[in-house]
Write an enzyme that holds these catalytic residues in place. Structure first.
Site, PDB file in Angstrom:
ATOM      1  N   ASP A  89      -8.544  -1.790  -8.569  1.00 23.05           N
ATOM      2  CA  ASP A  89      -8.028  -0.722  -7.709  1.00 23.05           C
ATOM      3  C   ASP A  89      -8.244   0.631  -8.371  1.00 23.05           C
ATOM      4  OD1 ASP A  89      -6.719   0.602  -5.674  1.00 23.05           O
ATOM      5  OD2 ASP A  89      -4.938  -0.678  -5.731  1.00 23.05           O
TER       6      ASP A  89
ATOM      7  N   CYS B 175       0.848  -1.199   0.000  1.00 20.19           N
ATOM      8  CA  CYS B 175       0.000   0.000   0.000  1.00 20.19           C
ATOM      9  C   CYS B 175       0.886   1.252   0.000  1.00 20.19           C
ATOM     10  CB  CYS B 175      -0.948  -0.072   1.192  1.00 20.19           C
ATOM     11  SG  CYS B 175      -2.193   1.219   1.295  1.00 20.19           S
TER      12      CYS B 175
ATOM     13  N   HIS C 121      -7.677  -2.735  -4.078  1.00 17.73           N
ATOM     14  CA  HIS C 121      -6.562  -2.356  -3.226  1.00 17.73           C
ATOM     15  C   HIS C 121      -6.506  -3.269  -1.999  1.00 17.73           C
ATOM     16  CE1 HIS C 121      -3.381   0.463  -2.378  1.00 17.73           C
ATOM     17  NE2 HIS C 121      -3.800   0.564  -1.129  1.00 17.73           N
TER      18      HIS C 121
END
Length: 282
Positions: free
Chosen positions: A218, A157, A250
């Site tokens: 995402d 991330c 994500h």
């Protein structure tokens, strides 16, 4: 009539839909025996010599092992990241997770409302501080009697974004990092008031091979962001590989969040281990 869908899909109103049932799927790498791992807390010397808490997990057996510097995402120094370090340790790596929020009055996101605090901390943190703190983790691995000369970098991330900055920074000693596995780095083309250079611009100076793993669904990074980053790396002649997984958004690797997608996570885990083995266990 038997269903052709895998057991990881939920059943609702008598029919199967496209919502994964996380609890019925064993997350990748989760099964290991505690006796095979040695894990403990340490403090490393970070940016400006500041003490930074960190978590170390390594094989319990003797000898030296490849090192892994893990960069946590927006949720911070959470138990999930420590468990990821243990999963790598069970496979023969000595891993360290520095706590990058240690100057901000907290270490990890506990409540959902803490996410705003974490976003503020991320947006106000200079790249030099990130690089210095991660360098502290790298230096710890380099000095360890349990680590050999090969060290990799793995970021998740926002940790993928910070890892990209670190691996592309001359100040980071990027030449000492042998490989970078980047899980869905976000904010690639979003500079901040503190860091006016977007992370994607650093990529032209990437100092090691990079595997980047993304989800097709995402939005940050979006498929367009991924394509733009690919262009930067191709123009710069870097060694890299991009993989995007369908029906994954994500944070699809995080089995502690609703975003978890078991099928994509299993495939990405296998690809990640193959890359780490290729460059760290030749």
């Amino acid at each position: 009539m038997p269903s052709s869908l895998p057991d990881c899909w939920a059943v609702r109103n008598g029919s199967r839909d496209a919502q994964p049932l996380v609890s019925r799927v064993m997350p990748p790498g989760l099964v290991y025996h505690p006796a095979d791992i040695t894990a403990y807390d340490v403090t490393v010397s970070g940016y400006n010599g500041d003490p930074v808490p960190a978590y170390v997990a390594r094989p319990a057996e003797g000898g030296t092992h490849p090192g892994l510097l893990l960069v946590h995402g927006i949720h911070g120094y959470e138990e999930h990241m420590k468990d990821m370090a243990r999963r790598y340790a069970a496979l023969g790596y000595a891993a360290i997770v520095p706590a990058l929020y240690s100057r901000d009055g907290f270490l990890t996101v506990v409540e959902h409302s803490d996410l705003d605090l974490a976003r503020d901390a991320l947006n106000s943190r200079p790249n030099a501080q990130t690089v210095g703190d991660l360098q502290g983790g790298l230096d710890f691995l380099r000095a360890s009697l349990h680590v050999n000369e090969r060290i990799g970098l793995v970021g998740f991330c926002s940790g993928g974004r910070l890892g990209l900055v670190f691996a592309s920074s001359r100040a980071s000693g990027a030449g000492q990092v042998d490989v970078f596995v980047n899980f869905y780095s976000n904010g690639l083309f979003q500079p901040t008031a503190v860091n006016t250079t977007s992370p994607s611009e650093f990529a032209a100076s990437l100092g090691c091979p990079m595997l980047a793993l993304f989800g097709d669904d995402d939005t940050n990074p979006s498929p367009d962001d991924v394509a733009r980053l690919r262009e930067v790396l191709e123009r710069s002649g870097k060694t890299f590989e991009f993989v995007s997984y369908p029906r994954a958004g994500h944070a699809f690797m995080s089995d502690t969040r609703e975003s978890y997608r078991p099928e994509a996570a299993q495939m990405a885990w296998g690809r990640c281990l193959e890359w780490l083995s290729r460059y760290l266990k030749p």
